[in-house]
Design an enzyme around this catalytic site. Structure first.
Site, PDB file in Angstrom:
ATOM      1  N   GLU A 184      -4.304   2.416  -4.768  1.00  0.00           N
ATOM      2  CA  GLU A 184      -2.856   2.352  -4.553  1.00  0.00           C
ATOM      3  C   GLU A 184      -2.452   1.062  -3.851  1.00  0.00           C
ATOM      4  OE1 GLU A 184      -4.533   4.814  -1.070  1.00  0.00           O
ATOM      5  OE2 GLU A 184      -5.015   4.342  -3.159  1.00  0.00           O
ATOM      6  N   ASP A 214       0.858  -1.187   0.000  1.00  0.00           N
ATOM      7  CA  ASP A 214       0.000   0.000   0.000  1.00  0.00           C
ATOM      8  C   ASP A 214       0.894   1.237   0.000  1.00  0.00           C
ATOM      9  OD1 ASP A 214      -1.835   2.027   0.458  1.00  0.00           O
ATOM     10  OD2 ASP A 214      -3.040   0.833   1.824  1.00  0.00           O
TER      11      ASP A 214
END
Length: 426
Positions: free
Chosen positions: A346, A303
């Site tokens: 993301e 992440d």
């Protein structure tokens, strides 16, 4: 043979022959006329049997359309003294009948004065030949008009038939390919086993088969390039010898389209990585393998840190640039056997088969350090980092439980200050 002195002798001879018979004699008017004929001959030329006079046929005339070829043939026999055969059609009662006529000179005093003509009905044979010719013509028209390539080989494996579509597909002209071995149309790697396949098909009870039953088939053009194709083969025996015919369709465009559709369905358009759909299928397959062979499988959940701040400060175009740079680095940093996919936004996931948790942690750390060194220089120097959560497959895990543990490990990494790696712990 002895000369036949009387018309009576000729009359008896003609009536006893089971064919159409007539005797022509050279007249003072320098033309041949019928002096004797039997009833079968009269029927042949479309005359009523009542026209047979007491002179045994004298005065009977041929149909006008037949006189030209008859006179030419009679003159030739008279000049050469040699027998002659030709074919002639006669129209009788609105039907056309074909006859094979044999002309035999009757020699008298070393001179041809008379010629005996015998005729056999060959109408059925002619009609069969016409039907065959029509059928062959239709067959050839279909072959030449076919969209697919059609190639026929004989027992010697040399090409006997090569239609126009095959010329377009392979780039050869008929005159350059007829008589050449079929293997010229195959990639080299397939040539060595060609005869084995032919023998298997020859001995098979099947008369035809689709060669794409096992895998995609490739053929070879004149320029050496290879292309995917569909091939259906059939076999027949002609005069006791086997012939094999292949119907070939170039499926390059279709295969390309299928690959494009498959790529679009399994690839993230922004990053070029596998997408979530592909990841789900790959995860299910990986779980089946490790459950069967009891091998380790580690999973990384990645992440990007503070990605929202990058988007808010620089805009989504710069944010997309960050995602593309990160994704390229991710793809370049892992093995071909690993599955790297964008999970969403993301977030990214990596499946590492044959990798225990300790090795997975080392891999994750190295990648984290690589990302830490990355930067964009436009519109200014932009740095970014990643937090990584790790988990390893445990007996009874499914996709959801495995990913959930990785997700929890990421939260732990974020809570610990971001830009670090954490292994899931209960």
């Amino acid at each position: 043979m002895p000369a036949l002195q009387s018309l009576h002798d000729l009359r008896e001879l003609t009536e006893n022959i089971s064919a159409s018979v007539a005797v022509f004699e050279y007249s003072q008017s320098k033309a041949y006329k019928i002096v004797v004929c039997n009833k079968r001959f009269l029927v042949m030329i479309g005359k009523a049997s009542t026209e047979l006079t007491h002179e045994f046929g004298a005065g009977v005339e041929l149909p006008r359309y037949a006189t030209g070829l008859f006179n030419e043939s009679l003159n030739k026999v008279a000049e050469t003294g040699e027998p002659l055969e030709f074919e002639q059609a006669f129209d009788v009662q609105k039907q056309t009948f074909w006859w094979r006529l044999s002309l035999k000179p009757l020699i008298e005093n070393d001179c041809v004065r008379r010629i005996m003509v015998t005729a056999i009905d060959i109408t059925e044979k002619i009609n069969l030949e016409k039907k065959l010719k029509t059928s062959n013509s239709r067959f050839c028209s279909v072959i030449e008009a076919a969209y697919d390539g059609i190639v026929t080989i004989g027992q010697d494996q040399n090409i006997m038939l090569f239609n126009s579509a095959a010329e377009v597909i392979f780039g050869y002209q008929k005159e350059d390919i007829i008589g050449k071995p079929l293997t010229i149309l195959m990639p080299e790697k397939h040539r060595v086993n060609h005869m084995n396949y032919v023998n298997m098909f020859s001995n098979s009870p099947l008369s035809s088969r689709d060669m794409m039953e096992r895998s995609l088939i490739y053929a070879r053009k004149q320029d050496g390039s290879e292309f995917p194709c569909e091939i259906t083969i059939s076999k027949i025996r002609v005069e006791g010898q086997p012939e094999y015919t292949a119907i070939i369709r170039d499926v390059s465009e279709r295969t390309k389209l299928l690959h494009e559709l498959e790529y679009a369905a399994t690839t993230d358009t922004l990053t070029g990585l596998h997408n979530r759909r592909y990841l789900e299928t790959a995860t299910k397959n990986a779980l089946k393998l490790i459950q069967r062979y009891s091998r380790p499988l580690s999973v990384l959940f990645l992440d990007l840190d503070d990605f929202k701040k990058i988007n808010d400060k620089y805009g989504h175009d710069i944010g997309d640039d960050v995602l593309r740079l990160f994704s390229k680095t991710l793809a370049d940093s892992f093995r071909e056997c690993d599955t790297v996919a964008r999970f969403g936004g993301e977030e990214f996931i990596c499946l590492l088969p044959e990798t225990d948790i300790d090795l997975a942690f080392d891999i994750a750390e190295r990648f984290r350090e690589t990302v830490e060194s990355l930067s964009l220089t436009e519109p200014e120097l932009i740095k970014f980092t990643v937090s990584i959560g790790l988990s390893v497959y445990q007996e009874g895990d499914d996709k959801n439980t495995l990913f959930r543990r990785c997700d929890e490990a990421v939260y732990t990494a974020k809570a610990a200050g971001k830009n670090n790696c954490k292994i899931y712990k209960k």
